[in-house]
Scaffold this motif. Structure first.
Motif, PDB file in Angstrom:
ATOM      1  N   ARG A  25       0.818  -1.204   0.000  1.00  0.00           N
ATOM      2  CA  ARG A  25       0.000   0.000   0.000  1.00  0.00           C
ATOM      3  C   ARG A  25       0.855   1.257   0.000  1.00  0.00           C
ATOM      4  N   ALA A  26       1.972   1.243   0.724  1.00  0.00           N
ATOM      5  CA  ALA A  26       2.840   2.414   0.751  1.00  0.00           C
ATOM      6  C   ALA A  26       3.392   2.686  -0.629  1.00  0.00           C
ATOM      7  N   MET A  27       3.848   1.613  -1.323  1.00  0.00           N
ATOM      8  CA  MET A  27       4.382   1.758  -2.670  1.00  0.00           C
ATOM      9  C   MET A  27       3.328   2.327  -3.599  1.00  0.00           C
ATOM     10  N   ASP A  28       2.084   1.826  -3.499  1.00  0.00           N
ATOM     11  CA  ASP A  28       1.002   2.287  -4.358  1.00  0.00           C
ATOM     12  C   ASP A  28       0.707   3.759  -4.117  1.00  0.00           C
ATOM     13  N   ALA A  29       0.713   4.172  -2.840  1.00  0.00           N
ATOM     14  CA  ALA A  29       0.370   5.549  -2.512  1.00  0.00           C
ATOM     15  C   ALA A  29       1.357   6.524  -3.121  1.00  0.00           C
ATOM     16  N   PHE A  30       2.658   6.155  -3.095  1.00  0.00           N
ATOM     17  CA  PHE A  30       3.661   7.049  -3.648  1.00  0.00           C
ATOM     18  C   PHE A  30       3.646   7.030  -5.170  1.00  0.00           C
ATOM     19  N   ALA A  31       3.313   5.882  -5.750  1.00  0.00           N
ATOM     20  CA  ALA A  31       3.349   5.759  -7.203  1.00  0.00           C
ATOM     21  C   ALA A  31       2.183   6.485  -7.859  1.00  0.00           C
ATOM     22  N   ASP A  32       1.054   6.546  -7.178  1.00  0.00           N
ATOM     23  CA  ASP A  32      -0.143   7.154  -7.753  1.00  0.00           C
ATOM     24  C   ASP A  32      -0.097   8.661  -7.530  1.00  0.00           C
ATOM     25  N   GLU A  33       0.558   9.387  -8.449  1.00  0.00           N
ATOM     26  CA  GLU A  33       0.749  10.815  -8.306  1.00  0.00           C
ATOM     27  C   GLU A  33      -0.551  11.590  -8.511  1.00  0.00           C
ATOM     28  N   VAL A  34      -1.455  11.079  -9.338  1.00  0.00           N
ATOM     29  CA  VAL A  34      -2.687  11.778  -9.676  1.00  0.00           C
ATOM     30  C   VAL A  34      -3.887  11.001  -9.149  1.00  0.00           C
ATOM     31  N   LEU A  35      -4.763  11.691  -8.437  1.00  0.00           N
ATOM     32  CA  LEU A  35      -5.967  11.060  -7.933  1.00  0.00           C
ATOM     33  C   LEU A  35      -7.015  11.013  -9.040  1.00  0.00           C
ATOM     34  N   LYS A  36      -7.488   9.824  -9.328  1.00  0.00           N
ATOM     35  CA  LYS A  36      -8.525   9.658 -10.341  1.00  0.00           C
ATOM     36  C   LYS A  36      -9.893   9.734  -9.651  1.00  0.00           C
ATOM     37  N   VAL A  37     -10.694  10.678 -10.122  1.00  0.00           N
ATOM     38  CA  VAL A  37     -12.006  10.936  -9.534  1.00  0.00           C
ATOM     39  C   VAL A  37     -13.074  10.803 -10.613  1.00  0.00           C
ATOM     40  N   ALA A  38     -14.207  10.242 -10.254  1.00  0.00           N
ATOM     41  CA  ALA A  38     -15.329  10.124 -11.188  1.00  0.00           C
ATOM     42  C   ALA A  38     -16.573  10.748 -10.579  1.00  0.00           C
ATOM     43  N   VAL A  39     -17.335  11.450 -11.403  1.00  0.00           N
ATOM     44  CA  VAL A  39     -18.577  12.074 -10.959  1.00  0.00           C
ATOM     45  C   VAL A  39     -19.708  11.634 -11.880  1.00  0.00           C
ATOM     46  N   ALA A  40     -20.775  11.114 -11.303  1.00  0.00           N
ATOM     47  CA  ALA A  40     -21.950  10.690 -12.072  1.00  0.00           C
ATOM     48  C   ALA A  40     -23.063  11.706 -11.842  1.00  0.00           C
ATOM     49  N   TYR A  41     -23.440  12.415 -12.897  1.00  0.00           N
ATOM     50  CA  TYR A  41     -24.499  13.419 -12.812  1.00  0.00           C
ATOM     51  C   TYR A  41     -25.843  12.780 -13.128  1.00  0.00           C
ATOM     52  N   VAL A  42     -26.863  13.148 -12.369  1.00  0.00           N
ATOM     53  CA  VAL A  42     -28.186  12.540 -12.553  1.00  0.00           C
ATOM     54  C   VAL A  42     -28.892  13.051 -13.799  1.00  0.00           C
ATOM     55  N   SER A  43     -28.455  14.202 -14.328  1.00  0.00           N
ATOM     56  CA  SER A  43     -29.063  14.786 -15.516  1.00  0.00           C
ATOM     57  C   SER A  43     -27.980  15.463 -16.356  1.00  0.00           C
ATOM     58  N   PRO A  44     -28.319  15.919 -17.559  1.00  0.00           N
ATOM     59  CA  PRO A  44     -27.334  16.626 -18.380  1.00  0.00           C
ATOM     60  C   PRO A  44     -26.887  17.930 -17.713  1.00  0.00           C
ATOM     61  N   ILE A  45     -25.675  18.360 -17.990  1.00  0.00           N
ATOM     62  CA  ILE A  45     -25.165  19.617 -17.451  1.00  0.00           C
ATOM     63  C   ILE A  45     -25.766  20.769 -18.249  1.00  0.00           C
ATOM     64  N   GLY A  46     -26.536  21.612 -17.578  1.00  0.00           N
ATOM     65  CA  GLY A  46     -27.155  22.754 -18.231  1.00  0.00           C
ATOM     66  C   GLY A  46     -26.481  24.049 -17.828  1.00  0.00           C
ATOM     67  N   ASP A  47     -27.106  25.169 -18.174  1.00  0.00           N
ATOM     68  CA  ASP A  47     -26.568  26.477 -17.810  1.00  0.00           C
ATOM     69  C   ASP A  47     -26.766  26.767 -16.333  1.00  0.00           C
ATOM     70  N   VAL A  48     -27.833  26.241 -15.770  1.00  0.00           N
ATOM     71  CA  VAL A  48     -28.143  26.437 -14.354  1.00  0.00           C
ATOM     72  C   VAL A  48     -28.745  25.153 -13.816  1.00  0.00           C
ATOM     73  N   GLY A  49     -28.948  25.102 -12.513  1.00  0.00           N
ATOM     74  CA  GLY A  49     -29.655  23.971 -11.925  1.00  0.00           C
ATOM     75  C   GLY A  49     -28.774  23.059 -11.093  1.00  0.00           C
ATOM     76  N   TRP A  50     -29.389  21.983 -10.639  1.00  0.00           N
ATOM     77  CA  TRP A  50     -28.767  21.013  -9.739  1.00  0.00           C
ATOM     78  C   TRP A  50     -27.446  20.473 -10.287  1.00  0.00           C
ATOM     79  N   THR A  51     -27.496  19.942 -11.483  1.00  0.00           N
ATOM     80  CA  THR A  51     -26.292  19.333 -12.045  1.00  0.00           C
ATOM     81  C   THR A  51     -25.236  20.376 -12.362  1.00  0.00           C
ATOM     82  N   LYS A  52     -25.649  21.565 -12.770  1.00  0.00           N
ATOM     83  CA  LYS A  52     -24.694  22.644 -13.014  1.00  0.00           C
ATOM     84  C   LYS A  52     -23.913  22.963 -11.753  1.00  0.00           C
ATOM     85  N   GLN A  53     -24.584  22.986 -10.606  1.00  0.00           N
ATOM     86  CA  GLN A  53     -23.902  23.296  -9.353  1.00  0.00           C
ATOM     87  C   GLN A  53     -22.889  22.216  -8.989  1.00  0.00           C
TER      88      GLN A  53
END
Length: 366
Positions: A25-53
């Motif tokens: 785990r220590a080796m993995d932590a140092f090797a993984d320089e970039v944190l990979k993050v995923a976001v699942a939006y419930v609706s399309p990204i619009g100009d305003v609204g819940w998903t926009k925020q």
């Protein structure tokens, strides 16, 4: 300098055959320089609204850690069966932090999180947590209560309208608070409610807004992911209240205010703690005090004394001197739910499944 030191340290351990002893785990932590993050939006990204925020919060997270985060986005994840597949795929792709953005994501996320304990999951609007799954929510009802005060003062018909996606607690609470705020200054106020059975359906929302207006509502608000209600109010000459984003540009003449949701701190803190190894499962519920809930600029047409009173009430909520669900409170049937001198506790607010007195609409039987 520090990176070179770590690398030399690990090389020395490898030469001594000790890397297995301290764990990979220590080796993995140092090797993984970039944190990979995923976001699942419930609706399309619009100009305003819940998903926009949520997308603005995603942008704030990336800006807070330049070059340290790589984010993948998936839009329109509204069905539970799709959500489970999406969350599983995102975790399998190596994303160490997976964020869901809807109450409807809770059950599928829990299924995936239980089978993938090395992935950290965060859910907005969730009411349950696991060891590797946290949840965060906003006290929307604080914002709708303030908007209700304005609505109660601006209404001439004493009839308000509310449009919601589904009758879940995090929509029911704000709907009730909208009327409670109005009745605090206008005891004659009532509120008609229409449920869309959808988080994103502009056509159905337009029909609902028109129906409420035809039934006498002269201030209408919605908790959906579109500015449709604000647009209809502008067309019909009816006051409106926006949700999630500042929707004033869609109702330059008739938009009173919006209660805005800012998730930036949640996204940034989740990423930071996953990266530094201090993340712990928790359930957060923040509002006006922390800035997760904010009021957009008020319409200048609102009388100055009303604006002064709203500002006073906002500070009282922040200071803990005013609770929107303070008793005495009765439900739609007349049954006392909160006695005088007390307030609805958080655990009951999070699971609220009843309308306050004066709300006009149907709820599914439990």
């Amino acid at each position: 300098m520090l990176r070179d030191t770590r690398r030399d340290f690990l090389k020395q351990l490898s030469a001594l055959g000790l890397t297995t002893a301290i764990g990979g785990r220590a080796m993995d932590a140092f090797a993984d320089e970039v944190l990979k993050v995923a976001v699942a939006y419930v609706s399309p990204i619009g100009d305003v609204g819940w998903t926009k925020q949520h997308d603005l919060a995603r942008q704030a997270m990336e800006a807070a850690f330049p070059g340290k985060i790589k984010v993948v986005k998936v839009e329109g994840v509204s069905q539970a069966q799709d959500a489970e597949r999406v969350f599983r795929d995102l975790a399998n792709q190596g994303n160490k932090l997976v964020i869901g953005t809807s109450f409807s994501h809770m059950t599928p996320m829990m299924k995936v999180a239980q089978s993938m304990p090395k992935t950290t999951f965060e859910l907005c609007s969730g009411i349950k947590t696991l060891k590797n799954m946290g949840a965060f929510e906003a006290r929307y009802y604080e914002g709708t209560y303030l908007a209700g005060i304005v609505a109660g003062k601006m209404s001439k018909s004493n009839v308000l309208g509310f449009i919601g996606g589904f009758p879940v607690p995090d929509i029911l609470g704000p709907a009730n608070a909208f009327l409670l705020g109005a009745r605090s200054v206008n005891p004659k106020a009532t509120c008609k409610v229409i449920w869309l059975s959808s988080w994103y359906d502009p056509a159905k929302e337009r029909d609902a807004a028109n129906a409420l207006i035809s039934e006498g509502a002269d201030v209408v608000m919605s908790m959906t992911d579109t500015p449709t209600t604000v647009q209809v109010g502008e067309e019909k000459g009816v006051w409106t209240v926006g949700y999630a984003s500042d929707m004033s540009k869609y109702g330059p003449k008739k938009h009173l205010t919006s209660f805005v949701v800012d998730w930036s701190s949640e996204y940034i803190n989740a990423a930071r703690t996953v990266m530094d190894g201090t993340w712990k499962s928790s359930h957060r519920w923040d509002g006006l005090k922390t800035g997760v809930v904010k009021m957009s600029p008020y319409k200048p047409a609102i009388p100055k004394d009303v604006l002064a009173y709203v500002a006073q009430q906002e500070q009282a909520i922040i200071a803990g001197k005013l609770h929107p669900f303070a008793g005495p409170l009765r439900d739609q049937s007349g049954k006392e739910r909160v006695a005088a001198g007390s307030a609805l506790p958080d655990d009951q607010l999070k699971g609220i499944n009843w309308f306050v007195e004066g709300m006009q609409g149907n709820l599914p039987r439990s």
